[in-house]
Design a protein around this motif. Structure first.
Motif, mmCIF file in Angstrom:
data_model
loop_
_atom_site.group_PDB
_atom_site.id
_atom_site.type_symbol
_atom_site.label_atom_id
_atom_site.label_comp_id
_atom_site.label_asym_id
_atom_site.label_seq_id
_atom_site.Cartn_x
_atom_site.Cartn_y
_atom_site.Cartn_z
ATOM 1 N N TRP A 90 3.955 -0.334 -9.829
ATOM 2 C CA TRP A 90 3.098 -0.762 -8.486
ATOM 3 C C TRP A 90 3.271 -1.231 -7.466
ATOM 4 O O TRP A 90 2.937 -0.450 -6.276
ATOM 5 N N SER A 91 4.430 -1.796 -7.499
ATOM 6 C CA SER A 91 4.982 -2.490 -6.175
ATOM 7 C C SER A 91 6.648 -1.891 -5.401
ATOM 8 O O SER A 91 5.654 -1.077 -4.265
ATOM 9 N N ILE A 94 3.536 0.970 -2.821
ATOM 10 C CA ILE A 94 2.985 0.800 -1.849
ATOM 11 C C ILE A 94 3.991 0.591 -1.066
ATOM 12 O O ILE A 94 3.824 1.663 -0.106
ATOM 13 N N THR A 95 5.387 0.482 -1.106
ATOM 14 C CA THR A 95 6.452 0.892 0.280
ATOM 15 C C THR A 95 6.412 2.136 -0.235
ATOM 16 O O THR A 95 6.573 2.399 1.452
ATOM 17 N N THR A 191 12.209 0.442 -1.700
ATOM 18 C CA THR A 191 11.437 1.614 -2.195
ATOM 19 C C THR A 191 12.762 1.705 -3.322
ATOM 20 O O THR A 191 13.179 1.687 -5.113
ATOM 21 N N THR A 194 13.876 -1.060 -5.659
ATOM 22 C CA THR A 194 13.398 -1.310 -6.592
ATOM 23 C C THR A 194 13.309 -0.336 -7.299
ATOM 24 O O THR A 194 12.998 -0.563 -8.719
#
Length: 336
Positions: A90-91, A94-95, A191, A194
């Motif tokens: 999910w995080s 976003i980016t 991105t 992560t």
């Protein structure tokens, strides 16, 4: 000896296949991207203003593509097989949604060659953040690479763009265009970091799992952004495609090029490593600039070509430094 020679020939042919696949997919995608950002469609001569819609379309196509690939090839993967769970994306989702959208929007303000050059300077924010935040020290050759790339991009930005190129842009504005590109790089950095963290936490996560997880959340976020309000830009983009089917066809081809290109990137990394992939994609960017200059009517001056050469000299030197690092462990093993 014959078997070894046959294996070598096979590896060369596979590598040539990967180069051809990456170059053809992404160079043609670049042509389509530039067409959609500059062309006037139909008798009314309207531009396709909703370039962020390309991000949604790309996410949907890549989501479907990765799902099919997982069903065909996966032997475990993230769906309960030890890979990263779908919600963990999910995080970075976003980016990964915001970053590429900014890169595409930049084409309203700067030319395609300028965008490619700006997005080639990914090492600059990486080294800057490494020095400031993490206290990482870099070698003189690494600083030289960064100087060449930063100097080439900044010089290119300061040189006057031809009137023919400016007239094709929707809203010519170099500071906004370059600003969007560098924000794109900053979001891409988060991105990538992560994704690496997820891969380290869940070693069984395949490239297709990552592609599916990222594009699942990208599709969700883009749908909310574009269709969440009664008069969202998604409705306007679809209406434009209905009125101008040629634009809809270009968007579909753009998305398919991205999905096919991902295929070849995964194949290259799995067979030849990330350094080979970096080399292929870097040379592809240079060819994209040449194609844009020759075929899409973006003439570059001799000074601008000098800036392009400066940037790609820095990138080539960076690839050489990475290759040298890879050779050192092999040399140490030889006495064994």
């Amino acid at each position: 000896m014959e078997a070894r020679g046959g294996n070598s020939l096979r590896r060369v042919l596979v590598l040539a296949f990967c180069v051809a696949g990456i170059w053809s997919a992404y160079i043609y995608q670049g042509v389509l991207q530039e067409t959609l950002s500059t062309k006037r469609f139909g008798a009314d001569g309207k531009r396709f203003e909703h370039l962020a819609f390309l991000n949604l379309a790309q996410s949907v196509v890549c989501l479907i593509w990765s799902y099919i690939m997982i069903k065909i090839w996966s032997t475990g993967g993230g769906r309960g097989g030890g890979g990263a769970p779908w919600w963990s994306y999910w995080s970075p989702g976003i980016t990964n949604t915001i970053g590429p959208a900014m890169g595409i929007e930049a084409l309203k303000y700067i030319s395609y060659p300028a965008q490619v050059l700006a997005k080639s300077s990914k090492m600059i924010p990486v080294m800057f953040m490494g020095c400031l935040v993490y206290g990482v020290s870099y070698t003189v050759p690494e600083y030289l690479c960064t100087f060449l790339v930063a100097g080439g991009v900044s010089s290119f930005a300061l040189l006057k763009t031809s009137s023919k190129t400016i007239n094709k842009l929707a809203h010519p504005n170099a500071p906004i265009g370059y600003g969007l590109c560098f924000l794109n790089l900053a979001f891409d950095g988060f991105t990538n970091a992560t994704q690496d963290s997820l891969k380290a936490s869940y070693p069984k996560t395949s490239a297709w799992d990552i592609m599916m997880g990222m594009n699942l959340w990208g599709t969700i976020y883009n749908l909310i952004y574009m269709f969440g309000l009664p008069h969202g830009i998604g409705y306007e983009a679809i209406e434009f495609c209905k009125q101008h089917p040629e634009a809809a066809w270009d968007i579909l081809l753009y998305c398919l090029c991205g999905a096919v290109g991902q295929n070849f990137i995964f194949l290259t990394i799995s067979r030849f490593g990330s350094l080979a992939n970096t080399t292929i994609t870097t040379t592809r960017k240079f060819v994209s600039i040449v194609v844009s200059s020759l075929l899409s009517g973006n003439p570059l001056s001799a000074k601008q070509w000098g800036c392009v050469a400066m940037v790609f000299s820095g990138l080539s030197y960076q690839i050489y430094l990475k290759w040298r690092k890879l050779q050192k462990p092999q040399k140490k093993r030889k006495p064994m």
